[in-house]
Design a protein around this motif. Structure first.
Motif, PDB file in Angstrom:
ATOM      1  N   LYS A   3      39.210  49.372  28.543  1.00 16.01           N
ATOM      2  CA  LYS A   3      38.989  50.815  28.695  1.00 16.01           C
ATOM      3  C   LYS A   3      38.847  51.157  30.178  1.00 16.01           C
ATOM      4  CE  LYS A   3      35.460  50.609  25.688  1.00 16.01           C
ATOM      5  NZ  LYS A   3      34.314  51.016  24.887  1.00 16.01           N
ATOM      6  N   LEU A 115      26.672  59.951  25.720  1.00 11.11           N
ATOM      7  CA  LEU A 115      27.310  58.776  26.323  1.00 11.11           C
ATOM      8  C   LEU A 115      27.961  57.869  25.277  1.00 11.11           C
ATOM      9  CD1 LEU A 115      24.781  57.842  29.160  1.00 11.11           C
ATOM     10  CD2 LEU A 115      26.984  59.006  29.387  1.00 11.11           C
ATOM     11  N   ARG A 116      27.331  57.819  24.098  1.00  6.29           N
ATOM     12  CA  ARG A 116      27.917  57.008  23.010  1.00  6.29           C
ATOM     13  C   ARG A 116      29.323  57.488  22.697  1.00  6.29           C
ATOM     14  NH1 ARG A 116      23.203  56.696  20.406  1.00  6.29           N
ATOM     15  NH2 ARG A 116      23.619  58.509  19.113  1.00  6.29           N
ATOM     16  N   SER A 119      31.719  56.653  25.540  1.00  4.30           N
ATOM     17  CA  SER A 119      31.905  55.203  25.726  1.00  4.30           C
ATOM     18  C   SER A 119      32.928  54.637  24.741  1.00  4.30           C
ATOM     19  CB  SER A 119      30.573  54.460  25.609  1.00  4.30           C
ATOM     20  OG  SER A 119      30.120  54.546  24.291  1.00  4.30           O
ATOM     21  N   LYS A 120      33.344  55.472  23.760  1.00  2.07           N
ATOM     22  CA  LYS A 120      34.409  55.004  22.856  1.00  2.07           C
ATOM     23  C   LYS A 120      35.719  54.870  23.620  1.00  2.07           C
ATOM     24  CE  LYS A 120      32.381  57.099  18.755  1.00  2.07           C
ATOM     25  NZ  LYS A 120      32.317  58.344  18.018  1.00  2.07           N
ATOM     26  N   TYR A 122      35.784  55.044  27.298  1.00  3.19           N
ATOM     27  CA  TYR A 122      35.615  54.586  28.682  1.00  3.19           C
ATOM     28  C   TYR A 122      34.555  53.488  28.786  1.00  3.19           C
ATOM     29  CZ  TYR A 122      38.005  58.936  29.914  1.00  3.19           C
ATOM     30  OH  TYR A 122      38.912  59.954  30.035  1.00  3.19           O
ATOM     31  N   THR A 123      34.696  52.667  29.794  1.00  4.46           N
ATOM     32  CA  THR A 123      33.607  51.777  30.187  1.00  4.46           C
ATOM     33  C   THR A 123      32.770  52.569  31.181  1.00  4.46           C
ATOM     34  OG1 THR A 123      34.990  49.846  29.941  1.00  4.46           O
ATOM     35  CG2 THR A 123      33.050  49.595  31.340  1.00  4.46           C
ATOM     36  N   LEU A 124      31.496  52.709  30.866  1.00  4.95           N
ATOM     37  CA  LEU A 124      30.665  53.573  31.704  1.00  4.95           C
ATOM     38  C   LEU A 124      29.958  52.782  32.796  1.00  4.95           C
ATOM     39  CD1 LEU A 124      29.016  55.807  28.956  1.00  4.95           C
ATOM     40  CD2 LEU A 124      31.169  56.164  30.169  1.00  4.95           C
ATOM     41  N   GLN A 126      26.927  53.582  35.168  1.00  5.72           N
ATOM     42  CA  GLN A 126      25.919  54.632  35.341  1.00  5.72           C
ATOM     43  C   GLN A 126      25.133  54.470  36.635  1.00  5.72           C
ATOM     44  OE1 GLN A 126      24.499  54.458  30.935  1.00  5.72           O
ATOM     45  NE2 GLN A 126      23.497  56.175  31.928  1.00  5.72           N
TER      46      GLN A 126
END
Ligand code: SF4
Length: 258
Positions: A3, A115-116, A119-120, A122-124, A126
């Motif tokens: 991702k 964020l959940r 995050s499907k 993207y790689t977050l 923070q």
């Protein structure tokens, strides 16, 4: 397939996260998403600051908000109770050091849910605005202020140098968060009463309607009596600590209760 990365800045709006965001942008670091979670309990000066910051950086700030409102949760909500002593009590009432329901419900859950979702896809990555002189850090997050060695005082100076003054909030308070926070210090509460009498009055109104006193040892009404008495003592050049002060204060509090 891997991702793509999304760089997410958590913005409380205070001096530290503001300084972090400003410096990240100035240094050309990637900032894809800026999240400000609104508890509805910020000072007006903070909301104006967020708008001003958004104009300054020329990038949108995403505002998140819980569907619940603080006053409803404090006074009306009927949670499932485990403690039989609390059966039938309306509202969560005031938070304490071991039960910060408002942080969980008005901030953390709202941010986590948002964020959940992203995050499907993207790689977050923070970024959290914790200053170099603040101890509390969580593994896995990024702390640019620590990396830069910026203390809380450095952060404030950095923001002020760029024209941010929060309408004077930091000239009054050491820390700026929800105005009604029961976890703030006595000193901050004295200043709230002095500089924001209308918010102080609202605090008293809520305190009268709920089943737990604002602080373990003081209701807002009792704090009001104490702070007024302190002012009287100071005006007469008398100390606001020591046995004589507390004996006299207790008398005042008894009068206030009768
Ligand atoms: S700052 Fe205080 S009132 Fe605001 S969410 Fe946190 S604990 Fe609750």
């Amino acid at each position: 397939m891997e991702k793509p990365i999304k760089h997410v800045v958590s913005l409380s709006g205070g001096k530290d996260s503001t300084a972090m965001l400003l410096r990240m942008i100035e240094e050309g670091r990637p900032v894809d998403l800026i999240l400000f979670c609104d508890t509805g309990l910020e000072f007006e000066g903070m909301y104006r600051h967020i708008d001003k910051l958004e104009r300054y950086i020329g990038q949108p700030i995403t505002r998140l908000k819980s569907p619940y409102d603080f006053e409803y949760l404090l006074l009306e909500h009927m949670p499932k109770r485990k403690n039989p002593e609390l059966f039938g009590r309306k509202g969560y009432s005031w938070s304490g050091p071991r039960n910060r329901w408002c942080t969980a419900m008005l901030k953390q859950r709202v941010i986590d849910k948002y964020l959940r979702e992203i995050s499907k896809e993207y790689t977050l990555k923070q970024y959290i605005g914790i200053a170099a002189d603040e101890p509390e850090r969580i593994k896995d997050y990024n702390y640019p202020l620590v990396e830069w060695g910026m203390t809380e005082a450095d952060c404030l100076a950095y923001c002020k140098a760029r024209g941010f003054d929060w309408d004077g909030l930091y000239d009054i308070f050491h820390r700026v968060s929800c105005w009604c926070c029961p976890l703030q210090s006595f000193d901050e509460l004295r200043k709230l009463r002095k500089h924001f009498p209308e918010l102080w009055a609202k605090l008293g109104e809520w305190d009268e309607k709920t089943w737990r006193t604002f602080l373990k040892k003081y209701s807002v009404k009792q704090l009001d009596i104490r702070f007024a008495f302190e002012e009287e003592c100071l005006a007469q050049g008398l100390p606001i600590k020591g046995k004589a002060f507390f004996d006299a204060l207790n008398e005042r509090l008894k009068e206030g209760d009768s």
